[in-house]
Design a protein around this motif. Sequence first.
Motif, PDB file in Angstrom:
ATOM      1  N   TYR A   1       0.837  -1.204   0.000  1.00 50.05           N
ATOM      2  CA  TYR A   1       0.000   0.000   0.000  1.00 50.05           C
ATOM      3  C   TYR A   1       0.870   1.252   0.000  1.00 50.05           C
ATOM      4  CZ  TYR A   1       1.340   0.384   4.839  1.00 50.05           C
ATOM      5  OH  TYR A   1       2.095   0.518   5.979  1.00 50.05           O
ATOM      6  N   CYS A   2       0.261   2.354  -0.386  1.00 47.86           N
ATOM      7  CA  CYS A   2       0.944   3.647  -0.419  1.00 47.86           C
ATOM      8  C   CYS A   2       0.774   4.352   0.933  1.00 47.86           C
ATOM      9  CB  CYS A   2       0.361   4.517  -1.533  1.00 47.86           C
ATOM     10  SG  CYS A   2       1.053   6.187  -1.566  1.00 47.86           S
ATOM     11  N   PRO A   3       1.865   4.504   1.703  1.00 51.44           N
ATOM     12  CA  PRO A   3       1.742   5.206   2.985  1.00 51.44           C
ATOM     13  C   PRO A   3       1.485   6.709   2.800  1.00 51.44           C
ATOM     14  CG  PRO A   3       4.027   4.585   2.587  1.00 51.44           C
ATOM     15  CD  PRO A   3       3.212   3.992   1.482  1.00 51.44           C
ATOM     16  N   GLY A   4       1.988   7.274   1.712  1.00 54.84           N
ATOM     17  CA  GLY A   4       1.771   8.698   1.443  1.00 54.84           C
ATOM     18  C   GLY A   4       0.310   9.025   1.182  1.00 54.84           C
ATOM     19  N   CYS A   5      -0.425   8.039   0.673  1.00 50.22           N
ATOM     20  CA  CYS A   5      -1.858   8.207   0.415  1.00 50.22           C
ATOM     21  C   CYS A   5      -2.698   7.904   1.656  1.00 50.22           C
ATOM     22  CB  CYS A   5      -2.291   7.284  -0.729  1.00 50.22           C
ATOM     23  SG  CYS A   5      -1.461   7.611  -2.301  1.00 50.22           S
ATOM     24  N   ARG A   6      -2.034   7.491   2.731  1.00 51.00           N
ATOM     25  CA  ARG A   6      -2.705   7.146   3.995  1.00 51.00           C
ATOM     26  C   ARG A   6      -3.602   5.910   3.850  1.00 51.00           C
ATOM     27  NH1 ARG A   6       0.635   9.727   7.042  1.00 51.00           N
ATOM     28  NH2 ARG A   6       0.468  11.970   7.057  1.00 51.00           N
ATOM     29  N   TRP A   7      -3.100   4.887   3.151  1.00 60.07           N
ATOM     30  CA  TRP A   7      -3.900   3.679   2.911  1.00 60.07           C
ATOM     31  C   TRP A   7      -3.562   2.541   3.867  1.00 60.07           C
ATOM     32  CZ3 TRP A   7      -3.392   4.010  -3.109  1.00 60.07           C
ATOM     33  CH2 TRP A   7      -4.267   5.015  -3.566  1.00 60.07           C
ATOM     34  N   LEU A   8      -2.825   2.837   4.944  1.00 62.41           N
ATOM     35  CA  LEU A   8      -2.512   1.806   5.932  1.00 62.41           C
ATOM     36  C   LEU A   8      -3.783   1.232   6.552  1.00 62.41           C
ATOM     37  CD1 LEU A   8      -0.746   0.096   7.783  1.00 62.41           C
ATOM     38  CD2 LEU A   8      -0.519   2.094   9.277  1.00 62.41           C
ATOM     39  N   LEU A   9      -4.727   2.071   6.923  1.00 59.11           N
ATOM     40  CA  LEU A   9      -5.964   1.565   7.550  1.00 59.11           C
ATOM     41  C   LEU A   9      -6.752   0.690   6.589  1.00 59.11           C
ATOM     42  CD1 LEU A   9      -7.212   4.595   9.674  1.00 59.11           C
ATOM     43  CD2 LEU A   9      -6.104   2.497  10.452  1.00 59.11           C
ATOM     44  N   ARG A  10      -6.801   1.050   5.316  1.00 58.21           N
ATOM     45  CA  ARG A  10      -7.491   0.224   4.315  1.00 58.21           C
ATOM     46  C   ARG A  10      -6.774  -1.123   4.177  1.00 58.21           C
ATOM     47  NH1 ARG A  10     -10.865   1.177  -0.208  1.00 58.21           N
ATOM     48  NH2 ARG A  10     -10.744   3.410   0.146  1.00 58.21           N
TER      49      ARG A  10
END
Length: 99
Positions: free
Chosen positions: A9-18
């Motif tokens: 996932y892209c951490p810069g896009c804040r997709w950790l929770l997804r």
Amino acid sequence: MKPAIEIEYCPGCRWLLRAAWTAQELLTTFESELGAVTLRPSDASGTFHVSVDGQALWDRKAEGRFPEMKELKQRVRDHIAPQRHLGHSDRVERQDDVR
């Protein structure tokens, strides 16, 4: 050895929770069939990629969207346990069922 899923996932896009929610759903559904689910931050912007033992199951850039959990579970099932029924996730929606 049981199959392993990797969610990049892209951490810069804040997709950790997804990514974490996706991992939770897959582990809950396939707890006896999976050996591991790994979350891996990507260096490439906009990445959301799901693979099983290195074989791609979903790529957000190629598909043009995030997966619906139902369809991702079906793809995982088709790859690791094709004989398994997913209950309500296998139900085909009819037009008159949608309200």
